[in-house]
Design a protein around this motif. Sequence first.
Motif, PDB file in Angstrom:
ATOM      1  N   TRP A  52      12.996 -30.065   5.736  1.00 36.03           N
ATOM      2  CA  TRP A  52      13.977 -29.226   6.440  1.00 36.03           C
ATOM      3  C   TRP A  52      14.661 -28.274   5.467  1.00 36.03           C
ATOM      4  O   TRP A  52      14.846 -27.084   5.773  1.00 36.03           O
ATOM      5  N   THR A  71      12.689 -21.225   2.620  1.00 34.92           N
ATOM      6  CA  THR A  71      11.509 -20.348   2.626  1.00 34.92           C
ATOM      7  C   THR A  71      11.446 -19.440   3.846  1.00 34.92           C
ATOM      8  O   THR A  71      10.747 -18.424   3.805  1.00 34.92           O
ATOM      9  N   ARG A  72      12.143 -19.783   4.933  1.00 34.09           N
ATOM     10  CA  ARG A  72      12.081 -18.930   6.125  1.00 34.09           C
ATOM     11  C   ARG A  72      12.591 -17.513   5.846  1.00 34.09           C
ATOM     12  O   ARG A  72      11.941 -16.535   6.220  1.00 34.09           O
ATOM     13  N   ARG A 110      12.163 -25.542   4.193  1.00 31.32           N
ATOM     14  CA  ARG A 110      11.896 -24.540   5.233  1.00 31.32           C
ATOM     15  C   ARG A 110      13.099 -23.639   5.448  1.00 31.32           C
ATOM     16  O   ARG A 110      12.949 -22.450   5.742  1.00 31.32           O
ATOM     17  N   ARG A 111      14.280 -24.214   5.324  1.00 30.03           N
ATOM     18  CA  ARG A 111      15.480 -23.382   5.442  1.00 30.03           C
ATOM     19  C   ARG A 111      15.529 -22.343   4.321  1.00 30.03           C
ATOM     20  O   ARG A 111      16.029 -21.231   4.507  1.00 30.03           O
ATOM     21  N   ARG A 155       1.577 -23.271  -0.415  1.00 26.17           N
ATOM     22  CA  ARG A 155       2.907 -22.909   0.063  1.00 26.17           C
ATOM     23  C   ARG A 155       3.979 -23.657  -0.721  1.00 26.17           C
ATOM     24  O   ARG A 155       3.779 -24.796  -1.172  1.00 26.17           O
ATOM     25  N   ALA A 211       6.860 -24.929   0.303  1.00 28.20           N
ATOM     26  CA  ALA A 211       7.343 -26.147   0.949  1.00 28.20           C
ATOM     27  C   ALA A 211       6.386 -27.309   0.695  1.00 28.20           C
ATOM     28  O   ALA A 211       6.802 -28.416   0.342  1.00 28.20           O
TER      29      ALA A 211
END
Length: 481
Positions: free
Chosen positions: A220, A226-227, A223-224, A13, A15
């Motif tokens: 954080w 990759t979301r 993830r912001r 992944r 992240a």
Amino acid sequence: MLKTLRQRLWPRRLASQMVALVLLVLVLAFAISLGLLAGAHKESIGNLNQGQISRQYLSIVRLMESSDPSYYPTILRAARSATTQVSLDRSSALPAQPPTPRDAHLIERLVEHLGPEYAGRIRASHALRIKLPERELRRLREHRGERMTEHQRRALLERRLSEHPDKRPKLEFFSLSVQLADGQWLNLDSQLPEPPPLVPRQTLIFLLISAAALMVALVWMVRRLTRPLQALTRSADQLGRGQPVAPLAERGPEDLRSPIRAFNQMNERLQRYVSDRTRMLAALSHDLRTPITSMRLRVEMMPPGPDQQALLATLEEMQQMSEATLAFLREGSDQEASRELDLDAMLESLCDDLQQLGKPVHYHSAEPLVLLARPSGLKRALRNLVENAVQYGEQAEVRYQRHDDAVWVEIQDQGPGLSESDQERVFEPFLRLEGSRNRHTGGVGLGLSIARNLVRAHGGDIELHNTHPGLKVRVILPLGS
């Protein structure tokens, strides 16, 4: 092998990869910095300690030169410590040999402070020695008394320890020897204090807390980022399976909003295109059926004869082709909702239905497997393939098995197979290798085309393999999330 190991250990992944990369860079930078600074740190601390001891030694030398000899024992006792030994002997504790550059620099500084008359009367040495136990030194002092100088006692003890080496650490010792005005030598042997750690515990704790805070902020942020990409991936997969997709929220930096905006526009155009084609097909179906029905009524009113039969056969063929064409186009516009489907139960039901119709179909049951699919569309595709195998291959054996993230549904017949050049041509619309357009010998050649369209609408595909004898049809379906 190293490549395989790296692929297994390296996270997949985005992240996790970014966190691992930043953490690796931090560790490497910290290790390289420690390696570069460790030597300079040790040398700097050693020079500071050496300077302090040298200043104390200068004070002792000046005090000895200015004091009455009766005060020498008192001065020597006051100068001694747990790590420093000072003695007054008839000879120098250090041999007369050329000094090292470091020792020569120290001697020059001492001569500058004591005066030029001490040139040639100062000796210095640095050495790594085993830490000597004080108990053994006291024992030697008691047994040998004044017959042995302090330097000789230490040299004897070092020889004894070297004959029986142990795990005692070696420490740096600093020795000085200065000949006083009365001809005696003032010998100093001092253990340099061990330098403090380059990274104190408080600093290490601070670095660990800083690295942890950096990792939290990085996770954080990643993830912001990759979301929205994960949402875009799921929507693209659903769109590829023919499922309706709602517009995605445009979130994140502009670099992410642009592809999301483009995807939403593409999805809107596709939905509009499918909707327009569905309405066109409904109108076309009505417009085709009306003139054909009118012509059939007029032909049936003609006097019976060969011409009437020929016209009726032509109209029947036109009717079949138009209905098949509309069905083919309608399958591409089907908006059936996807849901979880028990593949084993569906295949067993399909094969049972065909067996009841007297067709030689055999199903090999397997462990239950659930996948996301459009039940009616998938069942029609598999039914077309099984019926095709029975019609051209005498019988059909159906089974399925799981392969990684996909399931293979295999249909084996006992027919003559297909040449390599025909294995792709059979999926072309209206192509029949049998050559006839008789409904009783195979229809109009749209069965395999419809089957492949339906399977590809599920994100899968169809492969053909000659098995000599027979042909194996392999339907590959993704299992999805």
